[in-house]
Design a protein around this motif. Structure first.
Motif, short mmCIF file in Angstrom:
data_model
loop_
_atom_site.label_atom_id
_atom_site.label_comp_id
_atom_site.label_asym_id
_atom_site.label_seq_id
_atom_site.Cartn_x
_atom_site.Cartn_y
_atom_site.Cartn_z
N ASN A 104 0.77 -1.25 0.00
CA ASN A 104 0.00 0.00 0.00
C ASN A 104 0.79 1.29 0.00
OD1 ASN A 104 -2.98 -0.73 0.35
ND2 ASN A 104 -1.97 -2.05 1.84
N CYS A 105 2.02 1.26 0.43
CA CYS A 105 2.70 2.54 0.68
C CYS A 105 3.84 2.84 -0.28
CB CYS A 105 3.23 2.59 2.11
SG CYS A 105 2.01 2.12 3.35
N CYS B 179 4.12 5.11 -3.82
CA CYS B 179 4.05 6.57 -3.92
C CYS B 179 5.27 7.26 -3.31
CB CYS B 179 2.81 7.12 -3.23
SG CYS B 179 1.33 7.05 -4.25
N HIS B 180 5.72 6.80 -2.16
CA HIS B 180 6.87 7.48 -1.54
C HIS B 180 7.65 6.49 -0.70
CE1 HIS B 180 4.48 7.58 2.14
NE2 HIS B 180 3.52 8.23 1.50
N TYR C 295 9.02 8.78 4.90
CA TYR C 295 7.87 9.57 5.35
C TYR C 295 7.29 9.01 6.64
CZ TYR C 295 7.34 12.46 1.19
OH TYR C 295 7.52 13.39 0.21
N GLN D 58 8.19 10.56 11.13
CA GLN D 58 7.14 11.02 12.05
C GLN D 58 7.50 10.75 13.51
OE1 GLN D 58 4.69 12.73 10.43
NE2 GLN D 58 5.91 12.10 8.67
N VAL E 33 -3.32 9.08 9.52
CA VAL E 33 -2.41 9.06 8.36
C VAL E 33 -2.97 8.14 7.28
CG1 VAL E 33 -0.15 8.22 7.53
CG2 VAL E 33 -0.27 9.72 9.53
N ILE E 34 -3.42 6.96 7.70
CA ILE E 34 -3.95 5.99 6.71
C ILE E 34 -5.19 6.56 6.02
CG2 ILE E 34 -4.86 3.65 6.37
CD1 ILE E 34 -1.87 3.78 7.18
N LYS F 10 -5.91 9.70 5.65
CA LYS F 10 -5.46 10.79 4.77
C LYS F 10 -4.92 10.24 3.45
CE LYS F 10 -2.09 14.60 4.73
NZ LYS F 10 -1.02 15.25 5.52
N MET F 11 -4.08 9.20 3.55
CA MET F 11 -3.52 8.61 2.33
C MET F 11 -4.63 8.08 1.42
SD MET F 11 -0.41 9.23 2.61
CE MET F 11 -0.28 10.39 3.97
N TYR G 284 -5.17 11.43 -0.80
CA TYR G 284 -4.23 11.08 -1.88
C TYR G 284 -4.70 9.89 -2.72
CZ TYR G 284 -1.28 14.34 0.67
OH TYR G 284 -0.79 15.46 1.29
N ALA H 253 -5.05 6.66 -2.24
CA ALA H 253 -4.42 5.33 -2.19
C ALA H 253 -5.54 4.30 -1.99
CB ALA H 253 -3.42 5.26 -1.03
N LEU I 110 -2.40 -2.14 8.71
CA LEU I 110 -1.44 -1.04 8.64
C LEU I 110 -1.37 -0.28 9.96
CD1 LEU I 110 -2.45 0.17 5.09
CD2 LEU I 110 -0.18 -0.64 5.73
C1 HEC Z 1 -1.36 7.53 -3.74
C2 HEC Z 1 -0.06 7.91 -3.25
C3 HEC Z 1 0.26 7.59 -1.81
C4 HEC Z 1 0.21 6.35 -1.20
C5 HEC Z 1 -0.16 5.03 -1.81
C6 HEC Z 1 0.66 6.59 0.16
N1 HEC Z 1 0.97 7.89 0.35
FE1 HEC Z 1 1.69 8.71 2.06
N2 HEC Z 1 1.82 10.51 1.16
C7 HEC Z 1 1.41 10.79 -0.14
C8 HEC Z 1 1.58 12.19 -0.39
C9 HEC Z 1 1.25 12.90 -1.69
C10 HEC Z 1 2.10 12.75 0.79
C11 HEC Z 1 2.41 14.21 1.07
C12 HEC Z 1 3.72 14.55 0.48
C13 HEC Z 1 4.15 15.94 0.88
O1 HEC Z 1 3.39 16.66 1.53
O2 HEC Z 1 5.28 16.29 0.52
C14 HEC Z 1 2.25 11.67 1.74
C15 HEC Z 1 2.74 11.82 3.02
C16 HEC Z 1 2.84 10.83 3.96
C17 HEC Z 1 3.31 10.99 5.32
C18 HEC Z 1 3.84 12.28 5.91
C19 HEC Z 1 2.89 12.92 6.84
C20 HEC Z 1 1.70 13.54 6.18
O3 HEC Z 1 0.60 13.35 6.73
O4 HEC Z 1 1.81 14.17 5.12
C21 HEC Z 1 3.19 9.77 5.94
C22 HEC Z 1 3.53 9.45 7.39
C23 HEC Z 1 2.67 8.85 4.97
N3 HEC Z 1 2.47 9.52 3.77
C24 HEC Z 1 2.42 7.52 5.22
C25 HEC Z 1 1.91 6.64 4.29
C26 HEC Z 1 1.60 5.27 4.58
C27 HEC Z 1 1.76 4.57 5.94
C28 HEC Z 1 1.13 4.70 3.42
C29 HEC Z 1 0.64 3.31 3.20
C30 HEC Z 1 -0.57 2.97 3.88
C31 HEC Z 1 1.13 5.76 2.41
N4 HEC Z 1 1.60 6.91 2.98
C32 HEC Z 1 0.72 5.57 1.09
C33 HEC Z 1 0.94 9.88 -1.05
C34 HEC Z 1 0.74 8.54 -0.83
#
Ligand code: HEC
Length: 100
Positions: free
Chosen positions: A45-46, A49-50, A54, A58, A69-70, A72-73, A77, A79, A89
């Motif tokens: 899942n994660c 994208c990045h 990230y 934290q 966070v989950i 929000k993603m 975003y 996901a 997760l």
């Molecule tokens: C569809 C793309 C995508 C996926 C898949 C994704 N992320 Fe993200 N994530 C982002 C973006 C875009 C940001 C913000 C980047 C920035 O602000 O520079 C981010 C930021 C974060 C941050 C930084 C804190 C914040 O709230 O911005 C965390 C922690 C994080 N992601 C955790 C996760 C986790 C855990 C997963 C897997 C469940 C995940 N991400 C999957 C796109 C994604």
């Protein structure tokens, strides 16, 4: 004649620049992330994208924080995180990067 010379000089400059592009090296950064049976959910899942940076950046966080966070993603975003993966997760993140 002068125009031709200018053109040749310009073209050779362009190719020189193109060669320079191949010299760029992107550094490889690896993150020391916890491995257990739920780690696969993170891989699923994660990481597409990045980087795990990230998550690690934290620091230790509450269960509520990781849950947000989950969400929000998924909601912001887009996901495609399933309900059952969402639980895996949050469990994983709180177990390894959680605080009371
Ligand atoms: C569809 C793309 C995508 C996926 C898949 C994704 N992320 Fe993200 N994530 C982002 C973006 C875009 C940001 C913000 C980047 C920035 O602000 O520079 C981010 C930021 C974060 C941050 C930084 C804190 C914040 O709230 O911005 C965390 C922690 C994080 N992601 C955790 C996760 C986790 C855990 C997963 C897997 C469940 C995940 N991400 C999957 C796109 C994604």
């Amino acid at each position: 004649m002068l125009k031709k010379i200018i053109l040749v000089v310009m073209l050779s400059f362009v190719t020189l620049q193109a060669q320079d592009i191949h010299k760029i090296r992107v550094p490889h950064i690896s993150f020391d992330i916890a491995a257990d049976k739920n780690f696969r959910a993170l891989q699923r899942n994660c990481q597409w994208c990045h980087s795990y940076g990230y998550i690690l950046n934290q620091g230790k966080q509450t269960r509520k924080f990781w849950s947000k966070v989950i969400i929000k993603m998924r909601d912001i975003y887009k996901a495609p995180i399933t309900k059952s993966d969402e639980k895996l997760l949050v469990d994983y993140l709180f177990k390894h990067y959680g605080k009371k």
